[in-house]
Write an enzyme that holds these catalytic residues in place. Structure first.
Site, PDB file in Angstrom:
ATOM      1  N   HIS A 118      -3.618  -5.465   1.144  1.00 41.62           N
ATOM      2  CA  HIS A 118      -3.341  -5.774   2.548  1.00 41.62           C
ATOM      3  C   HIS A 118      -3.703  -7.238   2.804  1.00 41.62           C
ATOM      4  O   HIS A 118      -4.719  -7.733   2.321  1.00 41.62           O
ATOM      5  CB  HIS A 118      -4.173  -4.884   3.471  1.00 41.62           C
ATOM      6  CG  HIS A 118      -3.729  -3.462   3.499  1.00 41.62           C
ATOM      7  ND1 HIS A 118      -2.557  -3.058   4.096  1.00 41.62           N
ATOM      8  CD2 HIS A 118      -4.301  -2.339   2.992  1.00 41.62           C
ATOM      9  CE1 HIS A 118      -2.428  -1.753   3.974  1.00 41.62           C
ATOM     10  NE2 HIS A 118      -3.467  -1.291   3.302  1.00 41.62           N
ATOM     11  N   CYS A 166       0.830  -1.197   0.000  1.00 41.39           N
ATOM     12  CA  CYS A 166       0.000   0.000   0.000  1.00 41.39           C
ATOM     13  C   CYS A 166       0.868   1.253   0.000  1.00 41.39           C
ATOM     14  O   CYS A 166       1.552   1.530  -0.970  1.00 41.39           O
ATOM     15  CB  CYS A 166      -0.986  -0.038   1.168  1.00 41.39           C
ATOM     16  SG  CYS A 166      -2.392   1.091   0.960  1.00 41.39           S
TER      17      CYS A 166
END
Length: 494
Positions: free
Chosen positions: A437, A329
């Site tokens: 994630h 991310c």
């Protein structure tokens, strides 16, 4: 309700243990924390954002996490400012000094709505509540949304947890009880001593003293179990762990100032042959087998800190001299060439006047922040590391903005928006990153990635026949609940 004498006393894991024990007894436990402050987040199936610790408690209860279990989430983003999440959706930002004025009433409304949702969906359920921090911060009691205000509202029986590992456990407990208001003290049904090392009979005298001086029973003495789970909201205990016996690979994880979603690293921490070493800006990178850059709540601000401290340059040299770097991310965004933040969402104070900053330049990517958050679960087959058979991975996206490649490079996944891979220099270095994630939760893919590192070291390959990390997590929850059932008398609470 599980209360603590301080932050980090073990409330979250004791609440998870209680949920698993009640599930074993045939009940329907409903974990609930009215307000949590954390950048360690999860996305529920409906795209709602919630604290990871409440997701863990939901799994302990045998339930799918839902944002109603954590209706108010505050995500710190520096300068005494937090993003405010109500019932899974971002509703603004607030400075600490204005929170009571601007957000107390809306927060209490969100908490009551979350309770209403859970109770309507599960009329037979039992709420298992977690408090926050200490319940007796006298300067904050008027603004309390999630401790004794909620306990009084629901007439909940409360268990007060104290961490003996920190020392001063008697003062913690007696001081907390002394600061309770007269209407609040009857809510405390029992005391729990957490993280006790050694033979429990050595605490018998202390137990008798506490019961005599407080009039409240000590319902249990939990042994030291932090080797089972990483801490829920703090890296302190994780960093104090010694080196693993049998560790063959060392992975340096950058300890970003605004680190978020460090639970992404739990599966690597659980690998018996992997040693994680957390590296803060200003500390030497050393010579690890790989570098992981995790997520960040303030990507540009953290990137600026990497640049100014020299740690960013060290990562660049590491990759271009043959090292492996992986970003998740915000970490992936930092690996790119250009980052633009015209609205100042990611720490523009550290960037130029137009909110632009140069990345580490290890991936040919440009990221522009803005628009609505991407909050969704994803599944995709993977192209890298290249090997047969083809694997698929699952996880969730939680980010603002859009990233695209400035020049042709390899896609990490079949879905080209989920990640990229590029060679670095002429010595075999490689950089890769993903928006997904939880990618390391996928056992076969995690082992395949680790095996690329093991090949470089001439180590024997690990089996890729590895289950999803959720299975290991569930086994750990069972071990936690086993200890809880053994050492805690629940009857006064039920």
């Amino acid at each position: 309700m599980v209360l603590g004498t301080s932050s980090g006393a073990g409330k979250s894991l004791m609440t998870a243990a209680l949920c698993r024990v009640l599930k074993r007894r045939g009940e329907t436990p409903l974990p609930f924390k009215g307000q949590n402050m954390s950048n360690n987040a999860w996305v529920d199936p409906g795209g709602g954002e919630m604290a990871y610790s409440q997701a863990l408690q939901a799994w302990a209860a045998g339930r799918e996490p839902e944002c109603a279990m954590n209706p108010v989430l505050l995500k710190p983003q520096g300068d005494s400012t937090s993003e405010v999440i109500h019932l899974g959706r971002s509703v603004g930002t607030c400075r600490a000094e204005h929170y009571y004025r601007d957000w107390f009433r809306p927060g209490w409304a969100a908490i009551r709505q979350g309770l209403h949702t859970l109770e309507n969906e599960n009329p037979e359920g039992r709420l298992v509540l977690e408090g926050a921090g200490s319940p007796v911060e006298v300067n904050l009691q008027a603004r309390d949304l999630t401790n004794l205000r909620l306990a009084q509202y629901l007439r909940a029986r409360c268990l007060l947890v104290a961490d003996i590992e920190r020392g001063g456990v008697f003062a913690q407990i007696v001081g907390t009880l002394a600061l309770l208001r007269p209407v609040e003290r009857p809510l405390i049904s029992g005391l729990l001593i957490n993280r006790f090392r050694g033979r429990r009979e050595l605490f018998d005298e202390g137990r008798r003293w506490l019961e005599q001086h407080t009039g409240i029973p000590v319902l249990g003495v939990m042994p030291w179990l932090d080797e089972l789970f990483p801490p829920e909201d703090s890296l302190d205990l994780l960093e104090r762990r010694g080196r693993k016996r049998g560790a063959e690979l060392e992975i340096a994880v950058l300890k970003l100032p605004s680190l978020s979603n460090f639970s992404d690293l739990d599966p690597l921490e659980a690998e018996p042959t992997v040693q994680l070493r957390w590296v803060a800006p200003g500390e030497p990178l050393g010579t690890p087998d790989a570098v992981v850059i995790p997520g960040s709540k303030q990507t540009l601000r953290d990137l600026g800190r990497l640049h100014s401290s020299g740690l960013g340059s060290a990562v660049q040299r590491f990759a271009r001299s043959g090292g492996a770097v992986f970003g998740v991310c915000g970490g992936m965004q930092m690996l790119g060439q250009e980052l633009e933040d015209p609205e100042g969402l990611e720490g523009q104070a550290a960037a130029g006047g137009n909110g632009a900053m140069t990345g580490l330049g290890l991936l040919p990517l440009r990221t522009r922040f803005g628009g609505e958050k991407a909050l969704r679960h994803r599944q995709s087959s993977v192209h890298w590391p290249e090997h047969q058979p083809t694997l698929s991975v699952e996880g969730f996206e939680l980010h603002r903005g859009h990233t695209h490649a400035l020049e042709p490079c390899s896609n990490l996944c079949e879905d080209p928006s989920l990640g990229w891979v590029a060679r670095c220099g002429d010595q075999g270095g490689i950089a890769a990153g993903t928006y997904l994630h939880g990618i390391f939760d996928n056992g076969p893919w995690r082992r395949r990635w680790l095996n690329q590192l093991r090949i470089r070291r001439g180590l024997e390959l690990l089996s890729e026949q590895q289950p999803h990390h959720s299975r290991q997590r569930d086994a750990l929850l069972d071990r936690l609940a086993d200890a809880f059932e053994t050492h805690v008398n629940l009857e006064p609470l039920l």
